[in-house]
Each structure stands twice: as C-alpha cells, then as structure tokens.
Design a protein around this motif. Sequence first.
Motif, PDB file in Angstrom:
ATOM      1  N   GLU A 194      -0.870  -2.441   4.822  1.00 42.19           N
ATOM      2  CA  GLU A 194      -1.068  -3.695   5.579  1.00 42.19           C
ATOM      3  C   GLU A 194      -1.500  -4.813   4.656  1.00 42.19           C
ATOM      4  N   GLU A 195      -2.305  -4.474   3.647  1.00 41.42           N
ATOM      5  CA  GLU A 195      -2.806  -5.504   2.727  1.00 41.42           C
ATOM      6  C   GLU A 195      -1.751  -5.904   1.688  1.00 41.42           C
ATOM      7  N   GLU A 248      -8.475  -4.056  14.005  1.00 38.42           N
ATOM      8  CA  GLU A 248      -8.941  -4.972  12.951  1.00 38.42           C
ATOM      9  C   GLU A 248     -10.284  -5.553  13.398  1.00 38.42           C
ATOM     10  N   HIS A 264      -4.827   0.168   9.994  1.00 47.49           N
ATOM     11  CA  HIS A 264      -4.337   0.390   8.634  1.00 47.49           C
ATOM     12  C   HIS A 264      -5.368   1.149   7.803  1.00 47.49           C
ATOM     13  N   ASP A 314     -12.815  -4.090   6.963  1.00 46.10           N
ATOM     14  CA  ASP A 314     -11.350  -4.300   7.036  1.00 46.10           C
ATOM     15  C   ASP A 314     -10.635  -3.134   6.397  1.00 46.10           C
ATOM     16  N   MET A 315     -10.298  -2.070   7.134  1.00 45.57           N
ATOM     17  CA  MET A 315     -10.741  -1.856   8.483  1.00 45.57           C
ATOM     18  C   MET A 315     -11.028  -0.393   8.743  1.00 45.57           C
TER      19      MET A 315
HETATM   20 ZN   LIG Z   1      -7.104  -5.646   7.895  1.00 46.10          ZN
END
Ligand SMILES: [Zn+2]
Length: 378
Positions: free
Chosen positions: A137-138, A163, A73, A103-104
């Motif tokens: 993704e977050e 990740e 991501h 991250d990431m």
């Molecule tokens: Zn992540």
Amino acid sequence: VRVNQSRLKKLLLDLIGIESVWENENEIATYIFNKLKPIADQVEYQEVSGCGPNVIGNFFGKDEGPTMLFNAHMDTVKVFKGWKRNYRGEEIGDRIYGLGACDMKAGLAAMIEALYCLKDSGITLKGNLIFTAVSDEEGFSRGTYQLIKSGKLGKIDYGIISEPSGLDIEIGAGGRLVFDVHISGLSAHAAEKEGINAIEELSKIVLHLKEMSMEHDEKYGVKGKLTVLYAESSKPSLSVPDYSLLRVDRHYLPGRTREEIAEEFREFVNSTPNLKANVEIGLMERPTPFMKHFLLSEDETIVKIVERAARKVLGRAPACFIGLSVNDANYLNNIAKIPTVCYGPSGANMHSPDEYVEFSSVVDASRIYYQIVENTLT
Ligand SMILES: [Zn+2]
C-alpha cells in the motif's frame, strides 16, 4: 463477547516486531496466515508481483446476508531518521511506539482480534466476511490492485479499511498525480561559459511552485497539496549540466478532475519567471494506475453501519471527514465499485520518527469491528 486486550496487545507488538517495508511482506504474511488458519473457514495466499503475497481469510455465512470486506495493509514505509523510541516496539503508558504502529499495524491487529472474538462467540454468520491483509500500500498499492484485478473478491457489498482515522469515519479521499518535469538546458564548459544550467532552472521552478495556490473544501476543512519529491541531474562533469528531472506529488480534492490538475500544473510551471530551459512535463511511470479521488455520501449504508457500531461502543457519534492522502480505498471505491470507508484507531507521527498509536483506541476499534460484524452479518 469481549475483546481480549492482552491477546490484542501481543498481536500488535508481534506485528510491529516484524520488518515489513513495502515489497518485503513475506514474513508478516506468513505470520498473519498462521494467525488466521485456526479461525477462518479458508485462508490463502495470493501472489503479488514484486511484493510479498496478500493473505485472504474467508468467513463464510449462509448466504442470507451481505458480504463485507475488511482490508488492512501489512507493509510500512522505511525507517526515517530521528527515532528516539524503539521502532521495533516500545510501550509507554497508553502509547505503543513503532514503525507502522499507527499506519497501520494497529488497525490490522484490531481487525484480526475482532475475527478472534467472532470465533470465541460461536456465532454462525448469515452474510460473508472476507478479511484481506495486503502488501505494497505504501508503494504502488499492488496488493489491493491485484486483489481487485484477480476477480477473487466476487460480489462485495461494503468495505472497511482499518487505516488510522482517529475513530472518525473517512468517507472520501483525494486523488493523486505525480509529475515528472524534464528540464533541458544548454551545456557549456563549466570554467568558461554560463550555458543554461538545468539545476538552476530546476531551482526556479521549485521556488515558483511554493507560490501555487491549492483548492480547498470549506465543508470538510481540507486543502490540496503539492510536494516536491525528488530531483536529479545529468552526471557531474566539467560541464554546465544540461538536464535535470524534478518529480512533484500533487494530491487534489474530490471535485477536481485529473485533466484540470494536469493542465493547471503545466501552465504554472511554464509561467516560472525567467525560465530559460526547455521544459517537458509527463506523469511518473508506475506499475499500477494513479488513484482517482472518491467521496461517499454521509447517508451511504456503509457510513451508517460504522456510525451505528461506533455509537454503541463509544457512546458518541463519530464525525465524517475527507482525507487528502490516497489509500487503497480509492481503488476499492473506484475500480472495484465497493463502497468503502476507512475507520481505525488514533495515533500520530505516521511516516515520521516516533510513530505511535494509542492502545485504548485500538481496543475500541476492535470492539467496533466486532460490533459491525454482529450488526450486519448475523
Ligand atoms: Zn496506511
């Protein structure tokens, strides 16, 4: 073939330098598109509603081997208070600090560097490699969800998400539900009567929830978790508030079901001592489905593939573990049915101030991704 460390470091620092809080991935997507353009057989954007686009890079083989997905991501969480280091990138010894460093963006950079190494090697692939840099993704994982729902991926045999995993293999992850607890009290004149104060009632529930026990997994030493995320109430006035909302995150372990978790939560909230308000519990609304847990066997082929490459590069066997937090691997395993693990570098302070990644582990991760390609697709 050797990982080019200075190329990798520059790539990582460039990525950290680009703001990409979830829903704002346009600039970073363009950067990645331009990086892939000279090396991939085909690169394209895929629109994701409400967010920046996914970037898909194809490395075609001769269709004589499996198809592998590399996924990372591009987005980060927002900048939290308390940073002492430069969140746009700062190097101190082996550590690279920055928002999303661990991250990431580190995993993202390590995968792209592995693709550059593939190009450098001049090898022709037998199997196919698909690299996807995804958005959101977050937030709500709309990027990977769109990737799966669009049917764009075709048949894929194995997936790896870079990740951060401390160079160990995450073979399973928890599931997640977010509950909205609607609390209805009774309004009254603030100066004269008690009524039933919806904020006081909410506080009773919050304190009671601290007592709730969570399931835990002996083998992998991981425990479920509940976190109060958010609260609000009816607009302040000269009245006792008659409404409040409490939003609660519940991450649960593989082996439990959603129905069990929801029922357990409902019962626990309803057993709050001295609760006078009327309580209704639902799930938070979101644009994509809540994620179910997954757990692969340690004997699963993709686990063995990563293990073999890691052993060769690191000279030791990586451990397998279960992560509690959901991530895009939940969708890839459960919806797309692609056996997918998370495997990536080491660092700390994710979603916190002074997040960093250890650069030497980013180099190792990149070497391992390249080794995986060489072992599996050539
Ligand atoms: Zn992540």
